[in-house]
Design a protein around this motif. Structure first.
Motif, mmCIF file in Angstrom:
data_model
loop_
_atom_site.group_PDB
_atom_site.id
_atom_site.type_symbol
_atom_site.label_atom_id
_atom_site.label_comp_id
_atom_site.label_asym_id
_atom_site.label_seq_id
_atom_site.Cartn_x
_atom_site.Cartn_y
_atom_site.Cartn_z
ATOM 1 N N LYS A 284 -8.942 2.672 7.287
ATOM 2 C CA LYS A 284 -7.563 2.349 6.938
ATOM 3 C C LYS A 284 -7.536 1.043 6.138
ATOM 4 O O LYS A 284 -8.052 0.031 6.595
ATOM 5 C CB LYS A 284 -6.706 2.240 8.208
ATOM 6 C CG LYS A 284 -6.555 3.583 8.931
ATOM 7 C CD LYS A 284 -5.724 3.453 10.183
ATOM 8 C CE LYS A 284 -5.379 4.831 10.750
ATOM 9 N NZ LYS A 284 -6.572 5.623 11.069
ATOM 10 N N GLY B 237 -5.534 -1.797 3.311
ATOM 11 C CA GLY B 237 -4.336 -2.403 2.748
ATOM 12 C C GLY B 237 -4.693 -3.033 1.422
ATOM 13 O O GLY B 237 -5.781 -3.602 1.279
ATOM 14 N N ALA C 270 -1.146 0.230 3.850
ATOM 15 C CA ALA C 270 -0.181 -0.794 3.449
ATOM 16 C C ALA C 270 -0.457 -1.275 2.035
ATOM 17 O O ALA C 270 -1.615 -1.354 1.603
ATOM 18 C CB ALA C 270 -0.232 -1.971 4.415
ATOM 19 N N CYS D 104 1.101 -4.457 -0.729
ATOM 20 C CA CYS D 104 1.879 -5.692 -0.668
ATOM 21 C C CYS D 104 1.992 -6.326 -2.049
ATOM 22 O O CYS D 104 1.003 -6.382 -2.798
ATOM 23 C CB CYS D 104 1.206 -6.668 0.300
ATOM 24 S SG CYS D 104 2.021 -8.267 0.447
ATOM 25 N N ALA E 63 2.200 4.915 1.894
ATOM 26 C CA ALA E 63 1.885 3.696 2.647
ATOM 27 C C ALA E 63 3.172 2.950 2.982
ATOM 28 O O ALA E 63 4.271 3.347 2.581
ATOM 29 C CB ALA E 63 0.957 2.808 1.828
ATOM 30 N N TYR F 192 1.834 -11.017 2.513
ATOM 31 C CA TYR F 192 0.486 -10.537 2.849
ATOM 32 C C TYR F 192 0.098 -10.858 4.294
ATOM 33 O O TYR F 192 -0.716 -10.146 4.903
ATOM 34 C CB TYR F 192 -0.551 -11.095 1.869
ATOM 35 C CG TYR F 192 -0.977 -12.520 2.113
ATOM 36 C CD1 TYR F 192 -2.030 -12.813 2.977
ATOM 37 C CD2 TYR F 192 -0.346 -13.591 1.469
ATOM 38 C CE1 TYR F 192 -2.440 -14.128 3.187
ATOM 39 C CE2 TYR F 192 -0.747 -14.895 1.677
ATOM 40 C CZ TYR F 192 -1.783 -15.155 2.546
ATOM 41 O OH TYR F 192 -2.182 -16.449 2.775
ATOM 42 N N VAL G 274 0.681 -8.040 6.544
ATOM 43 C CA VAL G 274 -0.335 -6.984 6.394
ATOM 44 C C VAL G 274 -1.559 -7.315 7.238
ATOM 45 O O VAL G 274 -2.118 -6.441 7.919
ATOM 46 C CB VAL G 274 -0.730 -6.817 4.912
ATOM 47 C CG1 VAL G 274 -1.828 -5.772 4.761
ATOM 48 C CG2 VAL G 274 0.479 -6.437 4.068
ATOM 49 N N ILE H 206 -5.360 -1.785 10.390
ATOM 50 C CA ILE H 206 -6.008 -1.934 9.082
ATOM 51 C C ILE H 206 -7.443 -2.447 9.270
ATOM 52 O O ILE H 206 -7.674 -3.444 9.941
ATOM 53 C CB ILE H 206 -5.210 -2.868 8.161
ATOM 54 C CG1 ILE H 206 -3.982 -2.129 7.628
ATOM 55 C CG2 ILE H 206 -6.065 -3.353 6.991
ATOM 56 C CD1 ILE H 206 -3.216 -2.868 6.574
ATOM 57 N N ILE I 42 -9.275 -4.751 3.445
ATOM 58 C CA ILE I 42 -8.270 -5.273 2.515
ATOM 59 C C ILE I 42 -8.869 -5.387 1.121
ATOM 60 O O ILE I 42 -10.009 -5.834 0.955
ATOM 61 C CB ILE I 42 -7.794 -6.680 2.964
ATOM 62 C CG1 ILE I 42 -7.010 -6.601 4.273
ATOM 63 C CG2 ILE I 42 -6.981 -7.370 1.873
ATOM 64 C CD1 ILE I 42 -5.632 -6.003 4.166
#
Length: 348
Positions: free
Chosen positions: A5, A7, A33, A35, A51, A57, A60, A66, A69
């Protein structure tokens, strides 16, 4: 781990055209996610990829589900946001350049070490087919002793590419720190290190002579030298108004390698005995030709996490490539050749 997962922080062009499409294409990944400080950008990307949209941020990074990144922000935010993500227990893929100083880069590397999470810098040149084939030829010794090289990365500038056009952060000295050298030159520094090994000395001429209303560099020519005496030039430019150049030529004892220097053949071997070997390989992708959506950067990052192996371009590798660019800036300022030492850079 079932599904990774992720972001994505920052929804500008690099996220829109590379990170998000490549994550979406990877069956091991779920985009959780996105952002951006511009809410509309985040919401558009969130709707496209199923998402959740964020404008902060830090929110997130607080999400427990998550795993990883992508940091797709202006240069000055690369290090602080990467450190925050690592401290939050997330794996990090950071866009280049990884930082704006050696001290920042070291802090990112330390954060990765303490957290035990993967850190990868998004240099894509090592994954290009012609570059990988050239690496095999060079490592085989087929070219004999290497004498020299020239490598170039130039295009008309980020105006057409960046989501903000001519008002982009790319031209803002405080946000970008460096211009064409950080956008393009650091990629070629990483490539030449990959192909030829470490460099020990750097000299440079760096100018802002093509763009208006900016203090960041838009034209740079660097001279690099390895400890074994290989010398060559690295050019980074936002002034190639007729189209891009992403070529490299390597001159050796037995012949010459031409990488991305011909419209038809991605790699050409030319030998002193007259033999020529033309390679039709997967083309290097450009922003102009439909974008780059199979750079292999995302796939390698995901694979590194799932298989628990060190990424090819980890923090240390990212810092070494950054240091060549920092040394070039120092050379321009001091008008001297700069020595790349183990502990940093120093003027000779």
């Amino acid at each position: 781990m079932s599904t990774l997962k992720v972001g994505v922080i920052g929804c500008g062009s690099i996220a829109k055209y590379r990170h998000l499409p490549e994550y979406h294409a990877n069956k091991e990944v779920e985009i959780v996610a996105v952002c951006d400080i511009v809410a509309e950008r985040a919401e558009n990307m969130a709707a496209q990829y199923g998402a959740k949209a964020f404008t902060d941020y830090k929110e997130v990074l607080e999400l427990d589900d998550i795993d990883a990144i992508s940091v797709c922000l202006p240069n000055y935010l690369h290090a602080p946001v990467s450190i925050a993500a690592l401290n939050a227990g997330k794996h990090v893929l950071c866009e280049k350049p990884m930082a704006t100083s050696k001290e920042e880069a070291e802090a990112v590397i330390e954060a990765a070490k303490v957290s035990g999470k993967k850190l990868m810098i998004a240099h894509n040149q090592r994954f290009v087919s012609s570059h990988q084939a050239a690496k095999e030829i060079l490592d085989s010794g087929k070219l004999g002793k290497i004498y020299s090289f020239k490598t170039t990365f130039g295009h008309p500038g980020p105006e057409a590419w960046s989501v903000d056009g001519a008002t982009s952060w790319f031209f803002n000295k405080e946000q970008a720190f460096i211009g064409a050298m950080g956008d393009l030159g650091v990629h070629k520094a990483d490539l030449m290190r990959y192909l030829l090994g470490e460099f020990t000395e750097v000299g440079a001429f760096i100018e802002t002579n093509a763009k208006q209303n900016t203090e960041v560099d838009d034209n740079a020519v660097c001279i690099l030298r390895t400890d074994s005496g290989i010398i060559g030039t690295l050019t980074a430019s936002w002034a190639y108004v007729a189209g891009g150049d992403n070529s490299t030529v390597i001159y050796g004892e037995n012949g010459v390698l031409r990488l991305e220097d011909d419209p038809e053949y991605s790699l050409i071997e030319e030998y002193r005995n007259g033999n020529v070997v033309n390679h039709k390989l997967a083309k290097i992708q450009t922003n102009e030709e439909g974008g780059q959506t199979t750079s292999h950067v995302i796939d390698h990052f995901v694979e590194s996490i799932i298989e628990n192996k060190e990424p090819l371009i980890n923090g240390e590798e990212g810092m070494k490539s950054l240091q060549i660019i920092l040394a070039a800036l120092e050379s321009q300022e001091t008008k001297q050749i700069v020595s790349l030492q183990k502990e940093g850079v120093s003027v000779k």
